[in-house]
Enzyme design. Sequence first.
Site, PDB file in Angstrom:
ATOM      1  N   ILE A  11     -46.725  28.530  14.861  1.00  0.00           N
ATOM      2  CA  ILE A  11     -46.574  28.950  13.478  1.00  0.00           C
ATOM      3  C   ILE A  11     -47.762  29.808  13.053  1.00  0.00           C
ATOM      4  O   ILE A  11     -47.604  30.860  12.441  1.00  0.00           O
ATOM      5  CB  ILE A  11     -46.418  27.716  12.558  1.00  0.00           C
ATOM      6  CG1 ILE A  11     -45.064  27.038  12.818  1.00  0.00           C
ATOM      7  CG2 ILE A  11     -46.583  28.098  11.094  1.00  0.00           C
ATOM      8  CD1 ILE A  11     -44.867  25.718  12.102  1.00  0.00           C
ATOM      9  N   GLU A  12     -48.984  29.362  13.406  1.00  0.00           N
ATOM     10  CA  GLU A  12     -50.169  30.063  12.904  1.00  0.00           C
ATOM     11  C   GLU A  12     -50.426  31.380  13.636  1.00  0.00           C
ATOM     12  O   GLU A  12     -51.105  32.244  13.115  1.00  0.00           O
ATOM     13  CB  GLU A  12     -51.402  29.156  12.956  1.00  0.00           C
ATOM     14  CG  GLU A  12     -51.870  28.765  14.343  1.00  0.00           C
ATOM     15  CD  GLU A  12     -51.225  27.481  14.866  1.00  0.00           C
ATOM     16  OE1 GLU A  12     -50.146  27.084  14.362  1.00  0.00           O
ATOM     17  OE2 GLU A  12     -51.782  26.889  15.804  1.00  0.00           O
TER      18      GLU A  12
ATOM     19  N   ASP B 228     -47.130  23.941   6.438  1.00  0.00           N
ATOM     20  CA  ASP B 228     -48.005  22.841   6.852  1.00  0.00           C
ATOM     21  C   ASP B 228     -47.169  21.573   6.709  1.00  0.00           C
ATOM     22  O   ASP B 228     -46.719  21.249   5.612  1.00  0.00           O
ATOM     23  CB  ASP B 228     -49.236  22.831   5.925  1.00  0.00           C
ATOM     24  CG  ASP B 228     -50.009  21.514   5.945  1.00  0.00           C
ATOM     25  OD1 ASP B 228     -49.784  20.683   6.853  1.00  0.00           O
ATOM     26  OD2 ASP B 228     -50.842  21.314   5.033  1.00  0.00           O
TER      27      ASP B 228
ATOM     28  N   GLU C 141     -50.772  19.176  10.841  1.00  0.00           N
ATOM     29  CA  GLU C 141     -51.576  19.455   9.644  1.00  0.00           C
ATOM     30  C   GLU C 141     -53.074  19.358   9.933  1.00  0.00           C
ATOM     31  O   GLU C 141     -53.855  20.225   9.536  1.00  0.00           O
ATOM     32  CB  GLU C 141     -51.218  18.476   8.515  1.00  0.00           C
ATOM     33  CG  GLU C 141     -52.167  18.611   7.337  1.00  0.00           C
ATOM     34  CD  GLU C 141     -51.692  17.931   6.063  1.00  0.00           C
ATOM     35  OE1 GLU C 141     -51.414  16.722   6.089  1.00  0.00           O
ATOM     36  OE2 GLU C 141     -51.617  18.630   5.037  1.00  0.00           O
ATOM     37  N   GLU C 142     -53.460  18.313  10.623  1.00  0.00           N
ATOM     38  CA  GLU C 142     -54.882  18.117  10.878  1.00  0.00           C
ATOM     39  C   GLU C 142     -55.444  19.237  11.753  1.00  0.00           C
ATOM     40  O   GLU C 142     -56.560  19.703  11.531  1.00  0.00           O
ATOM     41  CB  GLU C 142     -55.127  16.760  11.542  1.00  0.00           C
ATOM     42  CG  GLU C 142     -54.926  15.569  10.598  1.00  0.00           C
ATOM     43  CD  GLU C 142     -53.560  14.942  10.702  1.00  0.00           C
ATOM     44  OE1 GLU C 142     -52.711  15.470  11.460  1.00  0.00           O
ATOM     45  OE2 GLU C 142     -53.306  13.920  10.027  1.00  0.00           O
TER      46      GLU C 142
ATOM     47  N   TYR D 141     -52.971  18.899  21.374  1.00  0.00           N
ATOM     48  CA  TYR D 141     -52.852  18.111  20.146  1.00  0.00           C
ATOM     49  C   TYR D 141     -53.094  16.643  20.488  1.00  0.00           C
ATOM     50  O   TYR D 141     -53.082  16.260  21.662  1.00  0.00           O
ATOM     51  CB  TYR D 141     -51.486  18.325  19.478  1.00  0.00           C
ATOM     52  CG  TYR D 141     -50.331  17.752  20.262  1.00  0.00           C
ATOM     53  CD1 TYR D 141     -49.807  18.437  21.360  1.00  0.00           C
ATOM     54  CD2 TYR D 141     -49.780  16.520  19.922  1.00  0.00           C
ATOM     55  CE1 TYR D 141     -48.774  17.912  22.098  1.00  0.00           C
ATOM     56  CE2 TYR D 141     -48.738  15.982  20.666  1.00  0.00           C
ATOM     57  CZ  TYR D 141     -48.243  16.682  21.736  1.00  0.00           C
ATOM     58  OH  TYR D 141     -47.222  16.154  22.480  1.00  0.00           O
TER      59      TYR D 141
ATOM     60  N   TRP E   2     -40.377  19.732  10.921  1.00  0.00           N
ATOM     61  CA  TRP E   2     -41.095  19.176   9.767  1.00  0.00           C
ATOM     62  C   TRP E   2     -40.808  17.671   9.655  1.00  0.00           C
ATOM     63  O   TRP E   2     -39.646  17.281   9.562  1.00  0.00           O
ATOM     64  CB  TRP E   2     -40.612  19.931   8.520  1.00  0.00           C
ATOM     65  CG  TRP E   2     -41.086  19.420   7.214  1.00  0.00           C
ATOM     66  CD1 TRP E   2     -42.350  19.078   6.860  1.00  0.00           C
ATOM     67  CD2 TRP E   2     -40.277  19.234   6.042  1.00  0.00           C
ATOM     68  NE1 TRP E   2     -42.393  18.694   5.545  1.00  0.00           N
ATOM     69  CE2 TRP E   2     -41.136  18.782   5.025  1.00  0.00           C
ATOM     70  CE3 TRP E   2     -38.909  19.411   5.756  1.00  0.00           C
ATOM     71  CZ2 TRP E   2     -40.670  18.490   3.735  1.00  0.00           C
ATOM     72  CZ3 TRP E   2     -38.453  19.131   4.479  1.00  0.00           C
ATOM     73  CH2 TRP E   2     -39.331  18.679   3.486  1.00  0.00           C
ATOM     74  N   GLY E   3     -41.859  16.867   9.684  1.00  0.00           N
ATOM     75  CA  GLY E   3     -41.686  15.419   9.493  1.00  0.00           C
ATOM     76  C   GLY E   3     -40.879  14.741  10.578  1.00  0.00           C
ATOM     77  O   GLY E   3     -40.194  13.754  10.311  1.00  0.00           O
TER      78      GLY E   3
ATOM     79  N   ALA F 107     -44.257  11.253  13.890  1.00  0.00           N
ATOM     80  CA  ALA F 107     -44.509   9.898  13.414  1.00  0.00           C
ATOM     81  C   ALA F 107     -43.667   9.572  12.166  1.00  0.00           C
ATOM     82  O   ALA F 107     -43.413   8.408  11.875  1.00  0.00           O
ATOM     83  CB  ALA F 107     -45.993   9.740  13.089  1.00  0.00           C
TER      84      ALA F 107
END
Length: 356
Positions: A118-119, A129, A147-148, A187, A263-264, A267
Amino acid sequence: MLRQNQSHAITMSQEQIACLLANAFFCTFPHRNTTQPGSEYSNFPTINFSSLLSNVSPRTVQKLKAIFYYFNTVTEEATKPKGLVTFERICLSPSEFPNWSKQKENMTNLHVYLNGFIEKEGQGMLQVDFASKMIGGGVLNQGLVQEEIRFIQCPELIVARLFTEKLGDNECLKITGAQVYSNTTGYSDSFQCNSPHTDSTQRDEWKRRYCQIVAIDAIKFDDPRQQYSEKNIKRELLKAYVGFKGDPQIPTDYTPAIATGNWGCGAFKGDPMLKALIQMMAAAVAQRDLAYFTFGNKKQAEDLKRTYKLLKSHKVTVGKLYNLLLDYCKHQHHHHHVKSVSDYISENMGVHSSQL
Ligand SMILES: *[C@@H]1O[C@H](CO)[C@@H](O)[C@H](O)[C@H]1NC(C)=O
Ligand SMILES: *[C@@H]1O[C@H](CO)[C@@H](O)[C@H](O)[C@H]1NC(C)=O
Ligand SMILES: *[C@@H]1O[C@H](CO)[C@@H](O)[C@H](O)[C@H]1NC(C)=O
Ligand SMILES: *[C@@H]1O[C@H](CO)[C@@H](O)[C@H](O)[C@H]1NC(C)=O
Ligand SMILES: *[C@@H]1O[C@H](CO)[C@@H](O)[C@H](O)[C@H]1NC(C)=O
Ligand SMILES: CC(=O)N[C@H]1CO[C@H](CO)[C@@H](O)[C@@H]1O
């Protein structure tokens, strides 16, 4: 302070941000010493770095490496950034909520990327994010997922924790102008901070880097079956929509596409196909195209392309898809061996198109 239900923006120089983050590093913010329920800042993320500094682990070592690259860059005369960054809290009032079953929009364009980030590949787009309600999530702790990692690559984002109250269901935080300071790979436990990064992204007329990030927090499902309900689908649709909605001042032709992905779904236990459909619907109502990154998952990339093609060829509108999803929820509750959401849609699309 960017408080709940107040649309408001803060613009700071990158130098001011560096000053605030230096204070966070040394834990000098008064009143930010407890997260006890009912305390003054219990509805805010933590900002001082004590948890990062006191929990030595391979993860925190990699994070601190990136933090030091950041402070080196911002304190060296030759590399000191001279631009601005804007943090904008955007809230929708109930009169602006879409009525999903009645939305007549067609699906906008969807491009599925099997590889890429994405970035990086999403440069110039609105980059999602996969946020926590408390902006930055576990960045000052052990957390090291999407996100982190973004906050560690772009530490200026961390300052949002100082002034951004917990996000409500109708809100997002948009950040314009953040800079990348570190080159990282991997990650979670494989995360590594490799080297400082020189960001050469152009700046806009406000001297902000052309980089726009939107933080939207998905629901965390304890039991994944909870996501197949009207209430939760509506909540996720609203959250994606507030994030994707363009600035009404800017014509849609000049509004960039959205770079997103699962997204989501880690976890937080979201169903990747359901989450993709929800984001497609929100993007359609917001009149923006989507770039969807599946991070190497070939099967998912193919499923997604196939489902999208089907929706397009049947001219399925947002309202029709919404009703199909509600039918799917009922089906889920009545059957033991459930179909996947994409199978259900492909089998039942015809039924619905003749009914509507
Ligand atoms: C914010 O606004 C939403 C929508 O009107 C409402 O449901 C929610 O309770 C409000 N939250 C706060 C903290 O006022
Ligand atoms: C937190 O800081 C405030 C202001 O500095 C102080 O009054 C308070 O006693 C502190 N609370 C705790 C739990 O340390
Ligand atoms: C949305 O549309 C449905 C179907 O027409 C209607 O029953 C409902 O009241 C509408 N909801 C809102 C909030 O306007
Ligand atoms: C959706 O597409 C159909 C034709 O495929 C067109 O008639 C209709 O106007 C479109 N709807 C919107 C809201 O643009
Ligand atoms: C980032 O680091 C990796 C591994 O050291 C390297 O292969 C890559 O070229 C670097 N990327 C940038 C943009 O510096
Ligand atoms: C020095 C200091 O203020 N430390 C606090 C940082 O924040 C954490 C969590 O809010 C507190 O537990 C520390 O006491």
